[in-house]
Design an enzyme around this catalytic site. Structure first.
Site, PDB file in Angstrom:
ATOM      1  N   ARG A   1       0.792  -1.223   0.000  1.00 40.65           N
ATOM      2  CA  ARG A   1       0.000   0.000   0.000  1.00 40.65           C
ATOM      3  C   ARG A   1       0.826   1.277   0.000  1.00 40.65           C
ATOM      4  NH1 ARG A   1      -2.793  -3.833   1.532  1.00 40.65           N
ATOM      5  NH2 ARG A   1      -0.837  -4.384   2.515  1.00 40.65           N
ATOM      6  N   THR A   2       1.777   1.372   0.914  1.00 42.54           N
ATOM      7  CA  THR A   2       2.448   2.661   1.087  1.00 42.54           C
ATOM      8  C   THR A   2       3.266   3.015  -0.152  1.00 42.54           C
ATOM      9  OG1 THR A   2       2.569   2.104   3.427  1.00 42.54           O
ATOM     10  CG2 THR A   2       3.848   4.001   2.698  1.00 42.54           C
TER      11      THR A   2
ATOM     12  N   LYS B   1      25.686  -3.354  -0.577  1.00 38.75           N
ATOM     13  CA  LYS B   1      27.160  -3.265  -0.566  1.00 38.75           C
ATOM     14  C   LYS B   1      27.648  -2.508   0.672  1.00 38.75           C
ATOM     15  CE  LYS B   1      26.833  -2.580  -5.517  1.00 38.75           C
ATOM     16  NZ  LYS B   1      26.913  -1.501  -6.507  1.00 38.75           N
TER      17      LYS B   1
ATOM     18  N   ARG C   1      10.959   4.006   3.721  1.00 45.33           N
ATOM     19  CA  ARG C   1      10.588   3.027   4.748  1.00 45.33           C
ATOM     20  C   ARG C   1      11.849   2.288   5.154  1.00 45.33           C
ATOM     21  NH1 ARG C   1       5.612  -1.059   4.651  1.00 45.33           N
ATOM     22  NH2 ARG C   1       4.651   0.903   5.229  1.00 45.33           N
TER      23      ARG C   1
ATOM     24  N   HIS D   1       4.435   5.775  11.687  1.00 48.33           N
ATOM     25  CA  HIS D   1       4.006   5.606  10.286  1.00 48.33           C
ATOM     26  C   HIS D   1       3.059   6.775   9.981  1.00 48.33           C
ATOM     27  CE1 HIS D   1       2.983   3.997   6.495  1.00 48.33           C
ATOM     28  NE2 HIS D   1       2.697   2.745   6.819  1.00 48.33           N
TER      29      HIS D   1
END
Ligand code: CP
Length: 307
Positions: free
Chosen positions: A51-52, A80, A101, A129
């Site tokens: 969703r986000t 890396k 995120r 959030h």
């Protein structure tokens, strides 16, 4: 330049303006379809998302802009060993705004300190959030018409559920709010939120373990998934994962106008049979997520669209 790292980064007046804008976008989408022409959104997702990430991308595309980014740390130079600080310096050369995120709490804050573009916290560990909270607030305002004088039940994993932490923070600024915190003992709201948010603001709250005993008191029931990815051992997760299952029988105990919200994804905590109940608004909630993210992008890029 502004970032959005916590729901409290917006005053209640700014939040009202943003939700008004989101509502105008919902009803007049054509007006905004070229608002971000020539602008680029970077989505930097170190953790899985449906969703986000995709609603951010849909939001920028709906505004006539473009998107770039990565959907897992493994597919970027993070694998890396590149740091968040270096990554954001590079992304600042490529994009106008970014949504991040990260599995570590505070990573978007670190990014913001090194960034020359607005950084949006799209979820950091078990912490916050804020854009889910904007989505939740638009759902509540659109369908209940107010934030004041509501009894809000938060049910499930209140310890690791970052959407719960952000929503409590955001709603703590309104009057007459009562929180009913429904969780197993092991998954209670962290004490820092109880002390620094609920008690500091003299908010009414109670902590209970049984959903059926309190569901009849609620205006909003906010269900959450038990956050498997935050547990240290699988045994505890298996023991707690089905602590709550909202089904038609429990819904029969609720008020006719109670709304059921869920940030999604759901696992077992809401039975499929509840989807057809008109009080279940979690799929509509996901749609509101696109409008608020469009409004947020316009706000942080300081783009005004005239009638
Ligand atoms: N609500 C939410 O954050 O969903 P995703 O994890 O799919 O982005």
């Amino acid at each position: 330049m502004r970032h959005l790292l916590s729901p409290l980064d917006l005053s209640t007046e700014e939040l009202d303006e943003l939700l008004d804008l989101a509502s105008d976008i919902e009803h007049n989408p054509d007006k905004y379809k070229e608002a971000c022409k020539g602008k680029k959104l970077a989505t930097l997702f170190y953790e899985p998302s449906t969703r986000t990430r995709l609603s951010f991308e849909a939001a920028m595309l709906n505004l006539g802009g473009n998107v770039l980014g990565f959907s897992s740390a493994d597919s970027s130079s993070v694998a890396k060993g590149e740091t968040v600080s270096d990554t954001i310096r590079i992304i600042s050369c490529y994009a106008d705004i970014c949504a991040m995120r990260h599995y570590k709490e505070g990573a978007p804050l670190v990014a913001a300190s090194k960034s020359s573009i607005p950084v949006i916290n799209a979820g950091d560990g078990g912490h916050q959030h804020p854009t889910q909270t904007l989505t939740d607030l638009m759902t509540i305002r659109s369908l209940k018409g107010r934030f004041d004088n509501l009894v809000i039940g938060l049910c499930g994993d209140l310890k690791f559920g970052r959407t719960v932490h952000s929503l409590i923070n955001a709603l703590s600024r309104y009057t007459g709010i009562k929180f009913v915190l429904i969780s197993p003992n092991e998954l209670k709201v962290p004490s820092y939120i109880i002390q620094d948010v609920l008690e500091k603001n003299n908010l009414e709250y109670k902590e209970v373990e049984r959903l059926d005993e309190v569901i009849g008191e609620l205006d909003i029931l906010y269900m959450t998934r038990v956050q498997k990815e935050r547990f240290f051992n699988e045994e505890d997760y298996i023991r707690l994962k089905d602590s709550y299952i909202l089904d038609a029988e429990k819904m029969s105990l609720a008020r006719p106008d109670m709304l059921v919200l869920h940030p999604l994804p759901r696992v077992n905590e809401i039975s499929i049979e509840v989807d057809d109940d008109e009080r279940a608004v979690y799929f509509k909630q996901a749609q509101y997520g696109v409008y608020v993210r469009m409004a947020l992008i316009l706000t942080l890029l300081e783009i005004k669209v005239s009638d």
